[in-house]
Motif scaffolding. Sequence first.
Motif, PDB file in Angstrom:
ATOM      1  N   SER A 250      -4.913   5.576   2.613  1.00 44.68           N
ATOM      2  CA  SER A 250      -5.677   4.457   2.067  1.00 44.68           C
ATOM      3  C   SER A 250      -5.375   4.320   0.582  1.00 44.68           C
ATOM      4  O   SER A 250      -4.552   5.066   0.036  1.00 44.68           O
ATOM      5  CB  SER A 250      -7.184   4.674   2.293  1.00 44.68           C
ATOM      6  N   ASN A 251      -6.030   3.390  -0.054  1.00 53.50           N
ATOM      7  CA  ASN A 251      -5.845   3.142  -1.482  1.00 53.50           C
ATOM      8  C   ASN A 251      -7.216   3.152  -2.133  1.00 53.50           C
ATOM      9  O   ASN A 251      -8.171   2.578  -1.603  1.00 53.50           O
ATOM     10  CB  ASN A 251      -5.162   1.785  -1.681  1.00 53.50           C
ATOM     11  N   LEU A 288      -4.012   4.048   8.983  1.00 50.00           N
ATOM     12  CA  LEU A 288      -3.353   3.306   7.900  1.00 50.00           C
ATOM     13  C   LEU A 288      -4.227   2.120   7.500  1.00 50.00           C
ATOM     14  O   LEU A 288      -4.694   1.360   8.363  1.00 50.00           O
ATOM     15  CB  LEU A 288      -1.984   2.791   8.352  1.00 50.00           C
ATOM     16  N   LEU A 289      -4.425   1.947   6.206  1.00 48.34           N
ATOM     17  CA  LEU A 289      -5.209   0.821   5.707  1.00 48.34           C
ATOM     18  C   LEU A 289      -4.380   0.041   4.699  1.00 48.34           C
ATOM     19  O   LEU A 289      -3.917   0.598   3.690  1.00 48.34           O
ATOM     20  CB  LEU A 289      -6.508   1.310   5.065  1.00 48.34           C
ATOM     21  N   THR A 290      -4.163  -1.219   4.973  1.00 46.02           N
ATOM     22  CA  THR A 290      -3.412  -2.106   4.084  1.00 46.02           C
ATOM     23  C   THR A 290      -4.221  -3.382   3.868  1.00 46.02           C
ATOM     24  O   THR A 290      -5.104  -3.724   4.662  1.00 46.02           O
ATOM     25  CB  THR A 290      -2.037  -2.466   4.665  1.00 46.02           C
ATOM     26  N   ARG A 291      -3.860  -4.090   2.817  1.00 47.32           N
ATOM     27  CA  ARG A 291      -4.624  -5.297   2.501  1.00 47.32           C
ATOM     28  C   ARG A 291      -3.698  -6.436   2.096  1.00 47.32           C
ATOM     29  O   ARG A 291      -2.760  -6.248   1.331  1.00 47.32           O
ATOM     30  CB  ARG A 291      -5.612  -5.015   1.366  1.00 47.32           C
ATOM     31  N   SER A 292      -4.007  -7.632   2.646  1.00 46.86           N
ATOM     32  CA  SER A 292      -3.367  -8.869   2.204  1.00 46.86           C
ATOM     33  C   SER A 292      -4.400  -9.618   1.358  1.00 46.86           C
ATOM     34  O   SER A 292      -5.531  -9.158   1.214  1.00 46.86           O
ATOM     35  CB  SER A 292      -2.946  -9.703   3.423  1.00 46.86           C
ATOM     36  N   MET A 296      -8.177  -7.303   5.467  1.00 47.19           N
ATOM     37  CA  MET A 296      -7.952  -5.866   5.481  1.00 47.19           C
ATOM     38  C   MET A 296      -7.453  -5.500   6.871  1.00 47.19           C
ATOM     39  O   MET A 296      -8.049  -5.894   7.883  1.00 47.19           O
ATOM     40  CB  MET A 296      -9.254  -5.114   5.176  1.00 47.19           C
ATOM     41  N   CYS A 297      -6.345  -4.770   6.916  1.00 47.16           N
ATOM     42  CA  CYS A 297      -5.756  -4.359   8.195  1.00 47.16           C
ATOM     43  C   CYS A 297      -5.987  -2.860   8.381  1.00 47.16           C
ATOM     44  O   CYS A 297      -5.618  -2.053   7.521  1.00 47.16           O
ATOM     45  CB  CYS A 297      -4.266  -4.677   8.226  1.00 47.16           C
ATOM     46  N   GLU A 299      -5.203   0.242  10.964  1.00 47.47           N
ATOM     47  CA  GLU A 299      -4.383   0.669  12.102  1.00 47.47           C
ATOM     48  C   GLU A 299      -4.663   2.136  12.404  1.00 47.47           C
ATOM     49  O   GLU A 299      -4.676   2.972  11.491  1.00 47.47           O
ATOM     50  CB  GLU A 299      -2.903   0.482  11.790  1.00 47.47           C
ATOM     51  N   LYS A 349      -8.250  -6.431  12.150  1.00 45.59           N
ATOM     52  CA  LYS A 349      -8.110  -7.224  10.922  1.00 45.59           C
ATOM     53  C   LYS A 349      -9.429  -7.898  10.605  1.00 45.59           C
ATOM     54  O   LYS A 349      -9.984  -8.595  11.456  1.00 45.59           O
ATOM     55  CB  LYS A 349      -7.006  -8.283  11.084  1.00 45.59           C
TER      56      LYS A 349
END
Length: 354
Positions: A250-251, A288-292, A296-297, A299, A349
Motif C-alpha cells: 500500500s501507500n 495490492l492497493l493502487t489509486r487512479s 481506489m483499486c 486486489e 474498485k
Amino acid sequence: MKTKAHLSLYWKCQLAGWTIASLYWTLQGFLTGGFRINLALVQLLSDVLIYILITHLYRNFSLAHHWEDLDLRSLLIRILPAVLVMGILYTLITILKLYGIRILFQLNAQQSIQEFLKLNGLGIFMAGIRLMAIWLLAYHLYHYAKRALRMATEKAKIELSLKQTQLDHLHMQLNPHFLFNSLNTIKSLIYTSPNSAGRGIDLLTELLRAGLYKGETLVLPLEEELSLVKDYLELEQLRMGDRLTFKIASNRSFSNIQVPRMCIQGLVENAVKHGVAVQKNGGFIQVLLTRSPDFMCIEVISPGRLSGKNTESGIGLKNLEERLKITYAGNASFDLYELEAGQVCAVVKIPTYE
C-alpha cells in the motif's frame, strides 16, 4: 419579543400579479387620452381587490376539495369548467364595477346597463377567460411542481432509510460469520499449540475492538481496515504455520481514504478459505492497493483455480457485493477472475470521492 408578520409567497404573487395587470390597464387608459388620476386610482384599487377576491375564492374551494392532489387528467376535467365559471363571474363583477364607476364619475350616465353589457360584455368575457386561464395554469403548475419535489424528497428519504436498514442487516449477518471462523481457528490451536491459542485470543480481542464493535460504522479509513486484515492473517498463520505467507502493498498517502468496513478482510478471508487452505503446500496471499484519480483499486491475489463450485460467491462475497452496491449507488465494482500460474484475483474498485 414580537415577530414580524410574514407575507406568504401566494399573497406576494397575488398582489404583484394583479397590481402589474392593473397598471397595464392604467397605462392603456393614459395612452388613449382623457386620463384622470382619481379615476385611475379607483380603477387600480378596485381591480386588484376584486380579482384577488375571485381567485382567492377559487383557491379556497380547490384546497377544500383537495384538487392539488389530483392527477393531471382529473385536474384538467375540473379546471376547464372552473375557467368558464370564473370567466362569467369576472364578466359580471367587471360590468357592475365599470358601470358603477361611470355613474360615480358621471361618464356617459345616460347609457343603460343593458346597452353597456351589449357593447362590452363579449370583450370583457373573453378577457376574463384569458386572465383566469393564465392564473389557474400558473397556480396549479406551482402546486404540481411543489408536489413533485415533495414526493421526490420523501422517496429519497425512504430509499435512504431502506439502504441503511439493508446495510445494518448485512453487517449483522457478516459479524457472526467472521467471529465464528476466528473462534474455530483458536479452537484448533488449543490442543496443538496452547501458546498460539493464547496469542490468537489476544488477536481476536483486537479484532473485536477494531472491527466488530464499530457497529454503526459503514466506512472507515484504509489504515484501520489494513490493521484488521493484518491481525486476521496473523491469526490464520497461527493455525496454518508456514503454509500461509502474505504481503500487503500500500501507500501511506492512501491511509485516510474511506473504504467499507471489513471489505478487504472479507476478500482475504475468502482467499484463505478457498485458496491457501485447500492447497497441499499452502500459499502466498498478496494485497495490492493502487489509486487512479477517481477510484481506489483493491486486489487480493491468492493460489487456486476457479471452478463452477468456488466461483459461486459465499456469504462473505455476496455480502460484500451487496454492501458495495448500496454504499456507492452502483458506482463501485467487484470482480473475481483467474490469472495464469494457478492464481485467482479478487478486485474491488471504489470511488474515492466523498
